[in-house]
Design an enzyme around this catalytic site. Structure first.
Site, PDB file in Angstrom:
ATOM      1  N   LYS A  86     -17.214 -16.123   4.552  1.00 57.55           N
ATOM      2  CA  LYS A  86     -18.613 -15.822   4.837  1.00 57.55           C
ATOM      3  C   LYS A  86     -19.446 -15.479   3.609  1.00 57.55           C
ATOM      4  CE  LYS A  86     -19.189 -13.276   8.703  1.00 57.55           C
ATOM      5  NZ  LYS A  86     -18.803 -12.058   9.445  1.00 57.55           N
TER       6      LYS A  86
ATOM      7  N   GLY B  14      -7.464  -7.759  -0.223  1.00 58.33           N
ATOM      8  CA  GLY B  14      -7.662  -8.634   0.924  1.00 58.33           C
ATOM      9  C   GLY B  14      -6.876  -9.932   0.835  1.00 58.33           C
TER      10      GLY B  14
ATOM     11  N   ARG C  70       0.828  -1.213   0.000  1.00 59.89           N
ATOM     12  CA  ARG C  70       0.000   0.000   0.000  1.00 59.89           C
ATOM     13  C   ARG C  70       0.864   1.265   0.000  1.00 59.89           C
ATOM     14  NH1 ARG C  70      -5.084  -1.356   4.089  1.00 59.89           N
ATOM     15  NH2 ARG C  70      -6.474  -2.103   2.441  1.00 59.89           N
TER      16      ARG C  70
ATOM     17  N   GLY D 225     -12.057  -4.523   1.128  1.00 63.30           N
ATOM     18  CA  GLY D 225     -13.410  -4.040   1.425  1.00 63.30           C
ATOM     19  C   GLY D 225     -13.903  -3.076   0.361  1.00 63.30           C
TER      20      GLY D 225
END
Ligand code: 3PG
Ligand code: MG
Length: 400
Positions: A202, A357, A36, A380
């Site tokens: 999930k 991610g 990043r 995200g």
């Protein structure tokens, strides 16, 4: 609407207040993955090389917000950035809005850069507080958002600060511009076949993305623990695999939606299982139903081959989420096979995008990140884009 970027304004002698996402992993006070930070360097250099005075700000992790906490300090990022730039990066204070920070911002000379302490050490940052935003915004003559990983947040530095700077130039950085362009082009006008690969733990995280993408994509591939909720919804045996019981209804609805849209939703047909959720558990293959006492931790060999064939014939691929517990060698082959299929697709001319991610971490770990079209710095944020959501933090920036 395309946004004006930082390269399109004169920054000489001006204080550029740039929001970056330096929320990077640290260990013993050192940055362990600087992706990043490296990805923000083009915008940073562009300002410094043209005589701008750069005030950088970021969050790191999720501190309590009750003041300075050393484990959440951005100081290691200042050090890493300084190595990357080959020049000093000032770090004036452990409080981003105290007198020392404000004075340092005002005393910057042309071509100099400082990094403020973690914005989230103040609760006001995540509350989007206007008083806090007024203090932060007073440190800049120009605002720049180059924090793609945080674009889906309405934190003060993302929204209230640029709002407080109305009338001054408010620009996007090159990273934000590039990330948004890759994902929005892929969604708006994909070269076909357009295949989406979703994985991870999930279903609930990925439901909005699946619903948004089903009508657009030619096929959706589902792996990872979320696949077991779909398999159970189809009436298959899933043993002791992780299932979100309260999402079985949603999974059924999505299966019906795919059928009514005549879209293929590829699910695993075989699995690498274990008796326990432990790194050292002996891997056992299961085809079709997973027997009682076993849990699926990765996709099996037949599924790898089937998913690989779909991916190798795709012309656009978006991948978000691993196929199994890729951090454990015994359960990493599924994720590795998807990564390798994306490399082959890229070689054959496909646009391949990894949505940040865990899948970006996997691509890095397997050493293939630079063999894909684009690896996002925001898990995200890219998932929000894949769900069709727009960013307030970007909408308010100046138009080109
Ligand atoms: C991230 O890594 O997800 C971004 O930096 C945003 O951080 P957050 O999820 O804590 O808001
Ligand atoms: Mg996050």
């Amino acid at each position: 609407m395309p946004k004006k970027n930082i390269g399109q304004v004169d920054v000489s002698g001006k204080r550029v207040l740039m929001r970056v996402d330096f929320n990077v992993p640290l260990k013993n006070g050192e940055v362990t993955d600087d992706l990043r930070i490296r990805m923000a360097v083009p915008s940073i250099k562009s300002v410094l090389d043209r005589g701008g005075r750069l005030v950088l700000m970021s969050h790191l992790g999720r501190p309590s917000g009750a003041g300075f906490e050393s484990e959440f300090s951005l100081e290691p990022c200042a050090k890493r950035l300084s190595e990357l730039l080959g020049k000093p990066v000032k770090f004036p204070s452990h409080d981003c809005i105290d007198g020392s920070s404000a004075a340092a911002a005002n005393m910057l000379q042309n071509g100099e850069v400082l990094l403020l302490e973690n914005l989230r050490c103040h609760k006001a940052e995540q509350k989007g507080d206007a008083g806090f935003a007024a203090k932060v915004s007073a440190m800049g003559d120009i605002y720049c958002n180059d924090a793609f990983g945080t674009c889906h947040r309405a934190d003060a530095s993302m929204v209230a600060v640029p709002k407080a700077m109305g009338g001054k130039p408010r620009l996007c950085g090159f990273l934000v511009e590039k990330e948004i362009k890759y994902l929005s082009d892929a969604l708006a006008n994909p070269k076909r076949p357009f295949v989406v690969v979703l994985g991870g733990a999930k279903v609930s995280d990925k439901l909005p993305a699946i619903e948004f993408l089903l009508p657009k994509a030619d096929a959706i591939i589902i792996g990872g623990a979320m696949a077991y909720t779909f398999l159970k919804a189809q009436g298959k045996g899933v043993g002791s695999s992780r299932v979100e019981e309260d999402k079985l209804g949603d999974a059924k609805r999505i299966l019906d939606l795919a059928a009514s849209l005549k879209k293929t939703l590829h699910l695993p047909s075989d699995h690498v299982c274990a008796e326990k959720f432990e790194e050292g558990s002996a891997p056992k293959n299961a085809t079709g139903d997973i027997p009682a006492g076993l849990m699926g931790l990765d996709i099996g060999p037949a599924t790898r081959a089937a998913f690989g064939a779909v991916l190798r014939s795709a012309k656009t691929v978006v991948w978000n989420g691993p196929m199994g517990v890729f951090e454990w060698a015994n359960f990493s082959e599924g994720t590795k096979s998807v990564a390798n299929a994306l490399v082959d697709a890229t070689k054959a001319g496909a646009i391949t995008i990894v949505g940040g991610g865990d899948s970006a971490a996997a691509a890095e770990e397997f050493g293939i990140a630079d063999k894909l079209s684009h690896v996002s710095t925001g898990g995200g944020a890219s998932l929000e884009m894949l769900s069709g959501h727009a960013f307030e933090s970007v909408a308010l920036l100046d138009e080109a």
